[in-house]
Enzyme design. Structure first.
Site, short mmCIF file in Angstrom:
data_model
loop_
_atom_site.label_atom_id
_atom_site.label_comp_id
_atom_site.label_asym_id
_atom_site.label_seq_id
_atom_site.Cartn_x
_atom_site.Cartn_y
_atom_site.Cartn_z
N THR A 174 45.76 39.03 34.47
CA THR A 174 45.51 37.64 34.52
C THR A 174 46.58 36.99 33.39
O THR A 174 46.73 35.80 33.32
CB THR A 174 44.15 37.24 33.92
OG1 THR A 174 43.92 37.87 32.69
CG2 THR A 174 43.35 37.44 34.80
N ASP A 223 43.18 47.46 37.24
CA ASP A 223 42.82 46.17 37.10
C ASP A 223 42.88 45.87 35.35
O ASP A 223 42.88 46.84 34.77
CB ASP A 223 41.41 45.88 37.28
CG ASP A 223 41.19 44.23 37.58
OD1 ASP A 223 42.38 43.68 37.70
OD2 ASP A 223 40.10 43.95 38.01
N LYS A 283 43.48 39.60 43.76
CA LYS A 283 44.17 40.87 43.45
C LYS A 283 43.62 41.92 43.88
O LYS A 283 44.35 43.05 44.25
CB LYS A 283 44.60 40.71 41.97
CG LYS A 283 45.18 39.25 41.58
CD LYS A 283 45.33 39.42 39.81
CE LYS A 283 44.12 39.42 38.94
NZ LYS A 283 43.43 38.43 39.19
N THR A 284 42.28 42.09 43.66
CA THR A 284 41.63 43.46 44.28
C THR A 284 41.77 43.60 45.70
O THR A 284 42.11 44.69 46.09
CB THR A 284 40.22 43.46 43.80
OG1 THR A 284 40.13 43.20 42.44
CG2 THR A 284 39.60 44.83 44.07
N ARG A 336 36.89 33.30 45.23
CA ARG A 336 35.46 33.87 44.85
C ARG A 336 34.43 32.67 44.59
O ARG A 336 33.42 32.76 45.12
CB ARG A 336 35.85 34.52 43.19
CG ARG A 336 34.46 35.15 42.92
CD ARG A 336 34.44 35.96 41.71
NE ARG A 336 35.11 37.26 42.10
CZ ARG A 336 36.00 37.94 41.26
NH1 ARG A 336 36.56 37.42 40.45
NH2 ARG A 336 36.14 38.89 41.98
N1 LIG Z 1 43.48 35.31 50.42
C1 LIG Z 1 42.08 35.38 50.62
N2 LIG Z 1 41.60 35.34 51.74
C2 LIG Z 1 40.12 35.12 51.94
N3 LIG Z 1 39.13 35.64 51.01
C3 LIG Z 1 39.78 35.97 49.89
C4 LIG Z 1 41.15 35.83 49.39
N4 LIG Z 1 41.47 35.91 48.24
C5 LIG Z 1 40.08 36.61 47.82
N5 LIG Z 1 39.33 36.30 48.73
C6 LIG Z 1 37.81 36.38 48.46
O1 LIG Z 1 37.45 36.17 47.07
C7 LIG Z 1 36.91 37.27 46.51
C8 LIG Z 1 37.29 37.64 45.14
O2 LIG Z 1 38.56 38.39 45.46
P1 LIG Z 1 39.10 39.47 44.38
O3 LIG Z 1 37.88 40.37 44.01
O4 LIG Z 1 40.23 40.27 45.25
O5 LIG Z 1 39.99 38.76 43.32
P2 LIG Z 1 40.53 39.21 41.94
O6 LIG Z 1 41.68 38.37 42.00
O7 LIG Z 1 40.73 40.47 42.13
O8 LIG Z 1 39.46 39.00 40.98
P3 LIG Z 1 39.46 39.68 39.34
O9 LIG Z 1 40.70 39.47 38.77
O10 LIG Z 1 38.08 38.96 38.78
O11 LIG Z 1 39.09 41.08 39.76
C9 LIG Z 1 36.65 38.29 47.48
O12 LIG Z 1 35.15 38.46 48.15
C10 LIG Z 1 37.46 38.19 48.48
O13 LIG Z 1 37.02 38.23 49.86
#
Ligand SMILES: Nc1ncnc2c1ncn2[C@@H]1O[C@H](COP(=O)(O)OP(=O)(O)OP(=O)(O)O)[C@@H](O)[C@H]1O
Length: 353
Positions: free
Chosen positions: A166, A117, A72-73, A225
């Site tokens: 979430t 977030d 998401k980030t 992740r």
């Molecule tokens: N679709 C994707 N392709 C490649 N790498 C990804 C992808 N999605 C996430 N990642 C990798 O996974 C890691 C976590 O992603 P991210 O921080 O965006 O998750 P998030 O959903 O925001 O988590 P949170 O809810 O805990 O903040 C990052 O290092 C990112 O590079």
């Protein structure tokens, strides 16, 4: 071991830990083309952003829902990059007063992306201020207290709010309705995670073969992740114990050292399953009894271990208690009592295929 703060202890935790935060910046895809999987969300978002760009307008507000670690980030940063706009990152828990939000909103530039977030954890007054800001690009700043308090309207530049949660179900409908686009992020298929692992290995300059990437992907619980974290641990092992190249065997042996089995279960997950199968014949057994049997708090079993076991179809929550599915018996290499009589015989390696 304390499992309460998932991020502290578990190599398979979906939440970020300190090391992740440092490395993740380097591994984040920078545009929609590099972003692996989530085809629907990607296609829909691509249209939303292209259309806004063609009109020379600020993109509609976007809500992204889905489990931690699914991107998401990353996607919010991509939205900003695709719109050629700066991004400001904050979170619901950091905005406890409406004034905190007013300060952020009033300092946004035109077209800026505001990533919020855990938007479901904002305070009520801040949430109400956000309604007006999202719809009319205006906030009322309250000056003074009591009967003499006055609301001073403040115009805001158009901006794009990207909210992440979430728990989309926890958002009040008036907030949900103010997003022009909602994208639901799904867990990733093993083939998609394999692509994530290959891509990250390239960026980390680690040599990995197809079978090695598949082995890591299969143990990553559908979450990029976790895939990236397991890759880093396997890289350590490959460097210290092998010739630096990640093959299937190197990945499997390394993850055995870290107690992550072939399906991505860790020690806690397996302890819960083993207790359920070996002590209670597969259930049904009450949550509290199960928690005592594994020496953990009820909440730890319920919130940390069970969600993944349920998602994997290994455990079911029923009104009579927790029960193991046939897949759970098979995964631990045990024979269910009804069929085999013993219930605990025939245990095979838990790390096997
Ligand atoms: N679709 C994707 N392709 C490649 N790498 C990804 C992808 N999605 C996430 N990642 C990798 O996974 C890691 C976590 O992603 P991210 O921080 O965006 O998750 P998030 O959903 O925001 O988590 P949170 O809810 O805990 O903040 C990052 O290092 C990112 O590079």
């Amino acid at each position: 071991m304390n499992w309460d703060d998932e991020s502290d202890d578990r190599i398979v935790a979906a939440a970020a830990d300190g090391e992740d935060t440092a490395v993740e910046a380097a591994l984040r895809p920078k545009d929609l083309g590099e972003f692996v999987g989530q085809e629907k969300v990607r296609q829909q978002l691509d249209l939303v952003l292209k259309a806004a760009r063609q009109r020379g307008a600020t993109a509609d507000h976007v809500l992204l829902s889905g489990a931690p670690g699914l991107g998401k980030t990353t996607l919010s940063m991509i939205i900003a990059a695709e719109m050629g706009a700066p991004i400001r990152i904050t979170s619901g828990p950091a905005i406890q007063h409406a004034g905190d939000l007013a300060a952020i909103l009033s300092s946004l530039q035109e077209g800026e992306v505001l990533f919020l977030d855990e938007i479901h954890r904002m305070s009520r007054p801040a949430e109400e201020m956000l309604y007006m800001a999202m719809e009319d690009f205006r906030v009322d700043v309250i000056v003074g207290k009591g009967p003499g308090a006055t609301a001073i309207p403040l115009e805001l530049p158009p901006f794009t709010l990207v909210g992440a949660t979430t728990r989309a179900g926890l958002l009040p409908p008036p907030l949900r309705d103010r997003f022009g686009f909602t994208g639901h992020m799904e867990f990733y298929a093993p083939a998609e995670l394999e692509r994530v692992v290959h891509r990250s290995a390239g960026l980390l300059d680690v040599e990995i073969d197809t079978a090695g990437a598949a082995e890591i992907a299969g143990r990553s619980r559908g979450t990029p992740r976790i895939a990236n974290r397991l890759l880093r641990r396997v890289r350590d092992y490959a460097q210290v114990k092998a010739d630096g190249v990640i093959t299937r065997e190197v990945a499997a042996t390394a993850l055995q050292v870290y107690e992550v089995d072939a399906r991505g279960l860790d020690r806690l997950d397996r302890a819960v399953l083993e207790a359920l199968l070996k002590l209670f014949g597969g259930g049904p057994v009450g949550l509290s009894t199960l928690a005592v049997a594994v020496g953990e708090e009820r909440e730890t079993v319920e919130e940390v271990a069970e969600p993944f076991l349920v998602r994997e179809g290994l455990l079911a929550r029923t009104p009579r208690g927790r029960i193991a599915t046939p897949a759970a018996w098979a995964h631990l290499g045990l024979v269910p009592p009804q069929q085999g009589g013993g219930g605990t015989s025939g245990q095979q390696g838990l790390f096997g295929a």
